[in-house]
Design an enzyme around this catalytic site. Structure first.
Site, PDB file in Angstrom:
ATOM      1  N   THR A  68       0.873  -1.210   0.070  1.00 47.35           N
ATOM      2  CA  THR A  68       0.041   0.214   0.125  1.00 47.35           C
ATOM      3  C   THR A  68       0.960   1.329  -0.089  1.00 47.35           C
ATOM      4  O   THR A  68       1.693   1.328   0.934  1.00 47.35           O
ATOM      5  CB  THR A  68      -0.941  -0.151   1.183  1.00 47.35           C
ATOM      6  OG1 THR A  68      -1.761  -1.063   1.007  1.00 47.35           O
ATOM      7  CG2 THR A  68      -1.590   1.156   1.423  1.00 47.35           C
ATOM      8  N   HIS A  92      -6.508 -11.074  -2.187  1.00 39.94           N
ATOM      9  CA  HIS A  92      -5.810 -10.777  -0.823  1.00 39.94           C
ATOM     10  C   HIS A  92      -6.985 -11.331   0.485  1.00 39.94           C
ATOM     11  O   HIS A  92      -7.996 -10.735   0.632  1.00 39.94           O
ATOM     12  CB  HIS A  92      -5.957  -9.066  -0.438  1.00 39.94           C
ATOM     13  CG  HIS A  92      -5.254  -8.463   0.612  1.00 39.94           C
ATOM     14  ND1 HIS A  92      -4.839  -9.248   1.783  1.00 39.94           N
ATOM     15  CD2 HIS A  92      -4.649  -7.212   0.698  1.00 39.94           C
ATOM     16  CE1 HIS A  92      -4.326  -8.445   2.557  1.00 39.94           C
ATOM     17  NE2 HIS A  92      -4.068  -7.466   2.122  1.00 39.94           N
ATOM     18  N   ASN A 136      -4.017 -10.097   6.331  1.00 37.67           N
ATOM     19  CA  ASN A 136      -3.731  -9.018   7.249  1.00 37.67           C
ATOM     20  C   ASN A 136      -5.064  -8.379   7.933  1.00 37.67           C
ATOM     21  O   ASN A 136      -5.023  -7.376   8.042  1.00 37.67           O
ATOM     22  CB  ASN A 136      -3.060  -8.163   6.273  1.00 37.67           C
ATOM     23  CG  ASN A 136      -1.636  -8.614   5.772  1.00 37.67           C
ATOM     24  OD1 ASN A 136      -1.200  -9.632   6.487  1.00 37.67           O
ATOM     25  ND2 ASN A 136      -1.107  -7.863   4.903  1.00 37.67           N
ATOM     26  N   TYR A 159      -7.909  -8.222   6.824  1.00 38.17           N
ATOM     27  CA  TYR A 159      -9.066  -7.459   6.058  1.00 38.17           C
ATOM     28  C   TYR A 159     -10.131  -8.663   5.932  1.00 38.17           C
ATOM     29  O   TYR A 159     -10.383  -9.614   6.508  1.00 38.17           O
ATOM     30  CB  TYR A 159      -8.589  -7.150   4.526  1.00 38.17           C
ATOM     31  CG  TYR A 159      -7.648  -5.874   4.781  1.00 38.17           C
ATOM     32  CD1 TYR A 159      -8.006  -4.606   5.474  1.00 38.17           C
ATOM     33  CD2 TYR A 159      -6.226  -6.287   4.759  1.00 38.17           C
ATOM     34  CE1 TYR A 159      -6.857  -3.985   5.749  1.00 38.17           C
ATOM     35  CE2 TYR A 159      -5.274  -5.253   5.408  1.00 38.17           C
ATOM     36  CZ  TYR A 159      -5.624  -4.053   5.295  1.00 38.17           C
ATOM     37  OH  TYR A 159      -4.844  -3.029   5.975  1.00 38.17           O
ATOM     38  N   ASN A 192      -4.507  -5.419  12.364  1.00 37.60           N
ATOM     39  CA  ASN A 192      -6.301  -4.866  12.381  1.00 37.60           C
ATOM     40  C   ASN A 192      -6.960  -5.844  13.465  1.00 37.60           C
ATOM     41  O   ASN A 192      -7.982  -6.267  13.174  1.00 37.60           O
ATOM     42  CB  ASN A 192      -6.683  -5.191  11.173  1.00 37.60           C
ATOM     43  CG  ASN A 192      -6.485  -4.217  10.112  1.00 37.60           C
ATOM     44  OD1 ASN A 192      -6.278  -2.919  10.510  1.00 37.60           O
ATOM     45  ND2 ASN A 192      -5.771  -4.495   8.754  1.00 37.60           N
TER      46      ASN A 192
HETATM   47  C1  8OZ Z   1      -0.160  -0.977   5.428  1.00 34.18           C
HETATM   48  C2  8OZ Z   1      -1.081   0.074   5.587  1.00 34.18           C
HETATM   49  C3  8OZ Z   1      -2.141  -0.141   4.976  1.00 34.18           C
HETATM   50  C4  8OZ Z   1      -2.468  -1.066   4.334  1.00 34.18           C
HETATM   51  C5  8OZ Z   1      -2.080  -4.851   3.974  1.00 34.18           C
HETATM   52  C6  8OZ Z   1      -2.867  -3.643   2.474  1.00 34.18           C
HETATM   53  O1  8OZ Z   1      -1.292  -5.022   5.201  1.00 34.18           O
HETATM   54  C7  8OZ Z   1      -2.174  -3.392   3.609  1.00 34.18           C
HETATM   55  C8  8OZ Z   1      -1.698  -2.271   4.297  1.00 34.18           C
HETATM   56  C9  8OZ Z   1      -0.564  -2.353   4.745  1.00 34.18           C
HETATM   57  O2  8OZ Z   1      -2.319  -5.826   3.502  1.00 34.18           O
END
Ligand code: 8OZ
Length: 358
Positions: A25, A172, A175, A177, A232
């Site tokens: 990102t 994806h 992480n 999400y 997260n």
């Molecule tokens: C860092 C900052 C914002 C998003 C990920 C898409 O960790 C990210 C991400 C990483 O997969």
């Protein structure tokens, strides 16, 4: 002897080397549209065996940060065309990463409405908004019809990526999400067919994979997991069981590759009881890309020991457009500047020197 410079067949592609540019990102897409600088940035890195783009939201609902690109509008598709063209002109290969942030977002990105998630569980901590850091809020739990709409959004985004000229896509599922939120028992408290048992928590991942494979074919779809990453506020009571099951269930798709980041292994326990993620290499029946804290020596050792088929490099790639040449020549690497990782323009994006420009 296999090393980073041994060619590798990945699905439909023949990679000239095993050095992969990891998805990163960069927050340089104002109004979700990649800049012409973005074409320069990826074009500069075309000697990678494969470039995986930064996460690109599949829908307006999928956004979670300022300045991240999308793949759901005509303008975004046109901008991405300039990126794929720049990489192809230099003989490279590029996959788009399909992303939905789920609850790792903020109402500021959704006209004041709550972001969505498998269950209405607020992540601990703060997140980036246009007005700086703000506390996460409670997401809205998705209905069954919302879930099927999101699966359709993945299919549409996959189709858009095709129009934009990509060589394939990476799902994806890492992480913290949306897909990861379905996988873990800390974020998925549903009591319908998408929650409860591991089989049910993995269902959304498999439906998304099925939808994307329908568009691209199995040989042009990769998938990323992050079993140990607590980013997260994600946790699982038994990540070993969850990810063993998920990888076994993904095997029948015969995807181009499975990409597993080992990030989080340095913080044992935060994402749940620790296990050796390298076990997934033995379960997965196809090309396996590893990531997380590898340098050239560690990467070559991992390939030599057959712990992976290829290695994805993040910050090294960010700071070294000609990383393949530098590794090949044993040259010194540029130092990454953390202050310019996220947002901004050329500085720290397209102005890292190559060996020949110094
Ligand atoms: C860092 C900052 C914002 C998003 C990920 C898409 O960790 C990210 C991400 C990483 O997969």
């Amino acid at each position: 002897m296999t090393d980073l410079f041994t060619p590798l067949k990945v699905g439909a592609l023949e990679l000239p080397n095993r050095i992969i540019m990891a998805p990163m990102t960069r927050n340089r897409s104002p109004e979700t549209i990649p800049l012409s600088l973005t074409a320069t940035y990826y074009g500069q890195r075309a000697e990678a065996g494969l470039i995986i783009t930064e996460g690109s939201q599949i829908s307006t609902q999928g956004i979670g940060y300022p300045g991240t690109p999308g793949i759901h509008s005509a303008e975004q598709i046109d901008a991405w065309k300039t990126v794929t063209q720049a990489v192809h002109d230099k003989g490279g290969r590029i996959f788009l990463q399909l992303w939905h942030c789920g609850r790792a977002s903020h109402p500021d990105f959704h006209g004041g409405e709550a972001p969505v998630a498998p269950s209405a569980i607020t992540p601990a901590g703060e997140t980036f908004t246009y007005e700086g850091m703000k506390e996460f809020v409670a997401p809205r739990a998705l209905s069954l019809s919302d879930i099927s709409e999101i699966v359709s959004d993945y299919a549409k985004a996959a189709e858009n990526a095709k129009q934009a000229g990509f060589d394939g896509v990476e799902i994806h599922a890492a992480n913290g999400y949306l897909i990861d939120q379905f996988l873990r028992d800390s974020t998925n408290h549903r009591n319908d067919e998408y929650g409860g048992s591991i089989k049910n928590r993995v269902r959304f991942l498999l439906e998304v994979t099925e939808a994307v494979v329908q568009i691209w074919g199995n040989e042009r779809v990769g998938l990323r997991l992050s079993p140990l990453n607590p980013f997260n506020d994600i946790k699982d009571s038994d990540p070993q069981a969850t990810f063993h099951y998920a990888v076994n269930a993904l095997n029948p798709f015969s995807l181009a590759y499975l990409h597993v980041t080992e990030m989080g292994a340095e913080n044992p326990g935060l994402a749940g009881p620790i296990f050796n993620v390298k076990e997934l290499r033995d379960i997965w029946q196809g090309v396996y890309i590893t990531n997380g804290g590898y340098d050239k020596t560690k990467a070559n050792a991992a390939l030599e020991k057959n712990e992976a088929d290829a290695v994805a490099f993040g910050v090294y790639y960010l700071a070294n457009p000609d990383l393949v040449s530098r590794f090949q020549q044993g040259a010194k690497l540029n130092i990454p500047n953390e202050e310019t990782f996220y947002a901004g323009e050329e500085k720290g994006y397209t102005d890292y020197p190559t060996l020949s420009s110094r």
